[in-house]
Design an enzyme around this catalytic site. Structure first.
Site, short mmCIF file in Angstrom:
data_model
loop_
_atom_site.label_atom_id
_atom_site.label_comp_id
_atom_site.label_asym_id
_atom_site.label_seq_id
_atom_site.Cartn_x
_atom_site.Cartn_y
_atom_site.Cartn_z
N GLY A 9 34.20 -3.17 6.70
CA GLY A 9 35.24 -4.14 7.02
C GLY A 9 34.80 -5.09 8.11
O GLY A 9 35.24 -4.99 9.26
N TYR A 10 33.93 -6.01 7.76
CA TYR A 10 33.50 -7.03 8.72
C TYR A 10 34.23 -8.36 8.45
O TYR A 10 34.95 -8.87 9.28
CB TYR A 10 31.98 -7.26 8.58
CG TYR A 10 31.12 -6.38 9.46
CD1 TYR A 10 31.52 -5.10 9.84
CD2 TYR A 10 29.87 -6.82 9.90
CE1 TYR A 10 30.71 -4.30 10.63
CE2 TYR A 10 29.05 -6.03 10.69
CZ TYR A 10 29.47 -4.77 11.06
OH TYR A 10 28.66 -4.00 11.84
N SER A 11 34.00 -8.91 7.24
CA SER A 11 34.48 -10.28 6.97
C SER A 11 35.99 -10.38 6.92
O SER A 11 36.68 -9.43 6.56
CB SER A 11 33.93 -10.75 5.62
OG SER A 11 32.54 -10.63 5.59
N GLU A 62 20.97 -3.87 7.68
CA GLU A 62 21.47 -4.30 6.38
C GLU A 62 20.47 -5.23 5.71
O GLU A 62 20.23 -5.15 4.52
CB GLU A 62 22.82 -5.02 6.56
CG GLU A 62 23.38 -5.59 5.27
CD GLU A 62 24.74 -6.31 5.43
OE1 GLU A 62 25.26 -6.33 6.55
OE2 GLU A 62 25.24 -6.81 4.42
N SER A 74 24.54 -15.52 4.45
CA SER A 74 24.11 -16.47 3.42
C SER A 74 22.70 -16.98 3.72
O SER A 74 22.20 -16.88 4.85
CB SER A 74 25.07 -17.65 3.37
OG SER A 74 24.91 -18.42 4.55
N GLU A 86 21.73 -19.96 4.08
CA GLU A 86 21.75 -20.98 5.15
C GLU A 86 21.74 -20.31 6.52
O GLU A 86 21.03 -20.75 7.43
CB GLU A 86 22.98 -21.88 4.99
CG GLU A 86 22.93 -22.84 3.80
CD GLU A 86 23.28 -22.17 2.47
OE1 GLU A 86 23.64 -20.98 2.46
OE2 GLU A 86 23.16 -22.83 1.42
C1 LIG Z 1 30.06 -9.91 -3.66
C2 LIG Z 1 30.31 -9.91 -2.18
C3 LIG Z 1 30.40 -8.71 -1.52
C4 LIG Z 1 30.70 -8.68 -0.15
N1 LIG Z 1 30.85 -7.47 0.47
C5 LIG Z 1 31.25 -7.44 1.76
C6 LIG Z 1 31.59 -6.22 2.40
O1 LIG Z 1 31.50 -5.14 1.78
N2 LIG Z 1 32.03 -6.23 3.67
C7 LIG Z 1 32.14 -7.38 4.38
O2 LIG Z 1 32.51 -7.33 5.53
N3 LIG Z 1 31.83 -8.57 3.81
C8 LIG Z 1 31.39 -8.63 2.52
N4 LIG Z 1 31.10 -9.84 1.92
C9 LIG Z 1 31.33 -11.08 2.68
C10 LIG Z 1 30.09 -11.87 3.02
O3 LIG Z 1 29.43 -11.31 4.09
C11 LIG Z 1 30.54 -13.31 3.26
O4 LIG Z 1 30.94 -13.85 2.02
C12 LIG Z 1 29.45 -14.16 3.83
O5 LIG Z 1 29.19 -13.81 5.16
C13 LIG Z 1 29.78 -15.66 3.76
O6 LIG Z 1 31.03 -15.94 4.31
P1 LIG Z 1 32.12 -16.81 3.55
O7 LIG Z 1 32.21 -16.30 2.16
O8 LIG Z 1 33.33 -16.86 4.36
O9 LIG Z 1 31.46 -18.25 3.44
P2 LIG Z 1 31.50 -19.38 4.57
O10 LIG Z 1 31.09 -18.80 5.87
O11 LIG Z 1 32.76 -20.12 4.48
O12 LIG Z 1 30.29 -20.30 4.07
C14 LIG Z 1 30.45 -21.28 3.05
C15 LIG Z 1 29.16 -22.05 2.95
O13 LIG Z 1 28.87 -22.69 4.19
C16 LIG Z 1 27.57 -22.35 4.63
N5 LIG Z 1 27.54 -22.29 6.11
C17 LIG Z 1 28.42 -21.65 6.91
N6 LIG Z 1 28.04 -21.78 8.20
C18 LIG Z 1 26.92 -22.53 8.20
C19 LIG Z 1 26.05 -23.01 9.24
N7 LIG Z 1 26.26 -22.74 10.51
N8 LIG Z 1 24.99 -23.74 8.87
C20 LIG Z 1 24.76 -24.01 7.56
N9 LIG Z 1 25.55 -23.59 6.55
C21 LIG Z 1 26.61 -22.85 6.87
C22 LIG Z 1 27.32 -21.00 4.01
O14 LIG Z 1 25.94 -20.71 3.95
C23 LIG Z 1 27.95 -21.16 2.65
O15 LIG Z 1 27.08 -21.83 1.82
C24 LIG Z 1 30.82 -9.89 0.56
C25 LIG Z 1 30.69 -11.10 -0.12
C26 LIG Z 1 30.45 -11.12 -1.48
C27 LIG Z 1 30.33 -12.45 -2.15
#
Ligand SMILES: Cc1cc2nc3c(=O)[nH]c(=O)nc-3n(C[C@H](O)[C@H](O)[C@H](O)COP(=O)(O)OP(=O)(O)OC[C@H]3O[C@@H](n4cnc5c(N)ncnc54)[C@H](O)[C@@H]3O)c2cc1C
Ligand SMILES: Cc1cc2nc3c(=O)[nH]c(=O)nc-3n(C[C@H](O)[C@H](O)[C@H](O)COP(=O)(O)OP(=O)(O)OC[C@H]3O[C@@H](n4cnc5c(N)ncnc54)[C@H](O)[C@@H]3O)c2cc1C
Lengths: 380, 387
Positions: free
Chosen positions: B127-129, B244, B372, B374
């Site tokens: 439970g991070y995000s 991780e 991600s 990026e």
């Molecule tokens: C299938 C799946 C499983 C997951 N499982 C878990 C889990 O078990 N537990 C958990 O805690 N989380 C989980 N996650 C969450 C995951 O860690 C986040 O989706 C990830 O960190 C990206 O955050 P976001 O989706 O909010 O995208 P955002 O942060 O909104 O990013 C959107 C876009 O903007 C870009 N971006 C953002 N900031 C910057 C920057 N500073 N510079 C350049 N580009 C940038 C990103 O690279 C991306 O392309 C999971 C995600 C997926 C898709």
């Protein structure tokens, strides 16, 4: 040279835009996709009423005398809304082949009702082994009395479940993969001996596997020349490709607009993520890709009627290569820039991405058309 | 320097292979090889077997009940299991929270939580995000307010993989609202059965249910479930993320993927693309071996593991893309029953066709989760290149 739309064409564009706005809000589309048929009769009736089903046919065939540009205009809007009604299989493919190869009687029996919205078609060409090769056909049509008996298999036939008539590409002579010896037949969708396995596709359309178990048809079921179908099919498919390219440009516009909006509003690190230069540049590349796709689609639309078949084929393949490339770039980028949201079913982005992916695979992917183009270019 | 295997390592690889052939259910193996989705049991039954053998927590030191594999053994273990079609070990217990607990937890916490992770009796999720905290993890808002010997937790986590299978969730929560973003965060272990915890599925683009929203509504969590000091959870968070990212490149699975690509299609243009990705996998594997070799000499995994994650996810995506390309138009039929359920239904096209497109769609996630692409590149440019 003039690359602007005529007033009538502009009106058509406005009407198609309005149709998509009214009928294809994303949640509406979800509902339409979940219906039995996967499309709506009332939408189809409206398309007929607006004249879209007959716009690209000549007046003597009962149409309204338009052409490829009109098809491009509506297909582009259909792409923006991810429209599900079977315009491509019915009007572009089925209707297109009947108009080009059909007898007067066939046109009267089929084209006129299609234009009124009363008949739909499907085009069955692909088989398990054929990959993208239009001539790789082994479904057999054997002479029997004055008619023929069809036996074999066809796969991924879009709209087969709703089609009143299926245009079937069959082998009447020659070996598998020979371009000579292919014949088109008009087969009733409910013909005896024809069985179907229906399924949804990745992008929410409907398609079927067809099995022909000694389906008999009369001599009047032959569409065009016996053993001479290949050029007709190739041309119809080239036209379908160009229509698909137009649909793809609509998809790209929509997915790019959604992404642009998202990166302007989604905040991380206290700023809209669109402030990050990597995303700005990626968005610019999406925009550029969509421009290139639109340009190649327009080029192909304007060349598709060329008398020189090499010009036509090169244009269709060239546009398909570009659409494959641009569609993949815009689709993958949109998903990436939406982060986790991009890989959910909830937002429209993933659905545009899936449609763009399937468009690349239809009638030959980027790789296939690059090869076809380079072969044509070398021969010229 | 030497790449070849010593006889004792060869013997170890044989032992792992024999174990997999004896203990991995053929049905589970078939799912791996055909690219279909697993049920919870596919994972649990297999992980319990590994646990009984003492191999589940294969990266842990002996002191905490790990098998004490050396670097080569770890490499062989992962590769042989992938070749044999074993499902990937779900990382949340073994690779993520386990090491946090044995590194930062009290003796009591180690005794309480580590055995269940080693044996796979207890399933964990991460439970991070949160909706407003994805890439910007430090922006998390889930609150934990102290009330005697409990915290009261309120908020929402999202994208929680396998929360619907989880017994426990490890969470980052805000314990001091006034502190700077990365301060005032604590690392809490929460029993999913506690009243006030709700899990809501999120449907993915291929129709799969793998991630969830998790809601906390006045959830009482004993202070004894906090790992490390109050407001110093970020240290645990960062430690965990470094772990991780190592291994998230999924090289063994990609090697298996490339092998099956070679069997699919004779088209010369496709073959060149397969050769290209085959070579990328080799480069990535060698880079990973170099990182492991540094670790074997006592070094820590540095920020360069971010580059492995970036390339690893691109490679996984590319393999899925080529597998779909090899299928052609038969990628179009959507047959969810063949992906998600036990069924005798036959595919409408070639046997390898049904998972091809869904897998391609689904694999887009690899460049998003776990930080991600990026964000990984930002890390490398700052931490290594000094930009
Ligand atoms: C299938 C799946 C499983 C997951 N499982 C878990 C889990 O078990 N537990 C958990 O805690 N989380 C989980 N996650 C969450 C995951 O860690 C986040 O989706 C990830 O960190 C990206 O955050 P976001 O989706 O909010 O995208 P955002 O942060 O909104 O990013 C959107 C876009 O903007 C870009 N971006 C953002 N900031 C910057 C920057 N500073 N510079 C350049 N580009 C940038 C990103 O690279 C991306 O392309 C999971 C995600 C997926 C898709
Ligand atoms: C063959 C040649 C002929 C030329 N002829 C002429 C001429 O006739 N008259 C004349 O006046 N000039 C001329 N120029 C100069 C030319 O306009 C400059 O080279 C150009 O504007 C780039 O400036 P720079 O070389 O100082 O690179 P810089 O501005 O130092 O850029 C270096 C790199 O940083 C990148 N960069 C800079 N700013 C940003 C930013 N904000 N965001 C992201 N990246 C950034 C650039 O894209 C580039 O990759 C010529 C140059 C060349 C190579």
């Amino acid at each position: 040279m003039d690359l602007s739309l005529s007033d009538e064409q502009k009106q058509l564009q406005d009407a198609a835009e309005r149709f998509v706005r009214d009928k294809y809000a994303f949640e509406n589309r979800r509902k339409i996709a979940a219906t039995d048929k996967g499309w709506l009769a009332e939408n189809w009736a409206q398309m007929a009423e607006l004249g879209w089903l007959g716009m690209s046919f000549s007046e003597e065939d009962g149409g309204y005398g338009g052409g490829s540009i009109e098809t491009m205009i509506v297909m582009e809007q259909f792409g923006k809304g991810l429209v599900l009604e079977p315009f491509l299989p019915t009007v572009v493919l089925g209707g297109g082949m009947i108009a080009r190869a059909g007898s007067k009687a066939q046109k009267e029996a089929l084209l006129a009702p299609m234009i009124e919205g009363k008949k739909q078609f499907a085009f069955a060409w692909l088989e398990r082994q054929s990959r993208y090769n239009l001539a790789d056909v082994s479904l057999k049509a054997e002479k029997s009395g004055s008619g023929y008996t069809l036996s074999g298999h066809k796969g991924v036939v879009y709209n087969a479940a709703s089609a009143d008539n299926i245009v079937v590409l069959a082998r009447t002579a020659g070996a598998a993969r020979e371009e000579k010896g292919l014949t088109l037949f008009l087969v009733d969708g409910k013909a005896k001996g024809l069985s179907r396995r229906d399924y949804p596709t990745q992008d929410s359309l409907r398609a079927s596997e067809l099995t022909f178990d000694k389906v008999s048809v009369g001599a009047d079921a032959v569409l065009g020349k016996v053993d001479g179908a290949f050029p007709v099919v190739e041309e119809a498919v080239d036209r379908a490709i160009v229509a698909l390219c137009a649909e793809a440009t609509g998809c790209m516009d929509a997915i790019n607009a959604a992404t642009l909006e998202y990166i302007k509003t989604r905040k991380q690190f206290g700023v809209p993520i669109g402030k990050f230069q990597v995303l700005q540049h990626r968005m610019v590349d999406c925009f550029t890709n969509a421009q290139e796709a639109r340009s190649m689609t327009l080029m192909a639309t304007l060349k598709i009627d060329d008398e020189d078949s090499v010009v036509r084929r090169k244009a269709a393949s060239g546009a398909k290569v570009q659409i494959g490339k641009s569609g993949k770039f815009c689709g993958q980028s949109a998903v990436q820039m939406h982060g986790g949201m991009g890989v959910t079913d909830e937002l429209s982005v993933s659905h545009y991405f899936k449609r763009l992916t399937m468009i690349d695979l239809m009638f030959g992917n980027q790789q296939h058309h690059l090869t076809r183009y380079s072969n044509l270019a070398m021969a010229a | 320097m030497d790449l070849s295997l010593k006889p004792e390592h060869q013997a170890f690889a044989d032992e792992v292979r024999a174990f997999a052939r004896e203990n991995l259910s053929p049905a589970t193996r078939a799912k791996t090889l055909s690219g279909r989705h697993y049920d919870k049991d596919d994972h649990v039954v297999w992980q319990k077997a590994l646990g009984r053998k003492g191999w589940l927590a294969y990266t842990w030191p002996r002191k905490y009940g790990g098998p004490g594999f050396d670097v080569t053994q770890r490499f062989l273990f992962e590769n042989v299991l992938a070749e044999e079609g074993a499902p990937r070990i779900i990382p949340f217990g073994v690779k993520m929270v386990g090491p946090v607990i044995y590194t930062f937890g009290s003796d009591e916490q180690k005794e309480r939580f580590l055995p269940g992770i080693r044996s796979s009796e207890v399933a964990w999720c991460q439970g991070y995000s949160e909706p407003g905290a994805g890439s910007d993890l430090a922006n998390l808002r889930t609150r934990a307010e102290r009330d005697g010997d409990h915290y009261v937790v309120n908020g929402q986590k999202t994208w929680t993989s396998y929360a619907h299978w989880g017994d426990w969730i490890f969470c980052l929560v805000r314990t001091d609202a006034k502190a700077k973003p990365q301060e005032g965060i604590s690392f809490l272990l929460i029993d999913m059965k506690t009243p006030g915890v709700t899990v809501r599925p999120i449907l993915m683009l291929d129709g799969a249910h793998a991630v969830n929203d998790v809601f906390f509504d006045n959830v009482k969590v004993p202070v004894a479930n906090r790992i490390g000091k109050e407001n110093e959870g970020w240290t645990c968070a960062k430690f965990l993320l470094a772990n991780e990212r190592l291994g998230i490149a999924e090289v063994p699975a990609s090697k298996r993927g490339v092998r099956s690509l070679w069997e699919l299609n004779d088209d010369p243009a496709l073959k060149e693309k397969i050769a290209d990705v085959d070579l990328q996998v080799q480069a990535l594997e060698m880079s990973e071996l170099r990182a492991l070799s540094t670790m074997a000499l006592g070094g820590a995994p540095g920020p360069e593991v971010s580059t492995l994650k970036v390339r690893g996810s691109e490679i996984q995506q590319r393999i899925a893309e080529l597998a779909m390309e090899a299928v052609g138009e038969y990628a179009a039929p959507y047959q969810p029953d063949l992906l998600f359920r036990e069924t005798n239904e036959t595919p409408v096209g070639p046997d390898h066709a049904p998972p091809a497109a869904p897998r391609y769609f689904n694999m887009r996630k690899t460049s998003i989760y776990g930080g991600s692409t990026e964000i990984q590149k930002n890390i490398v440019s700052k931490a290594i290149l000094g930009l």
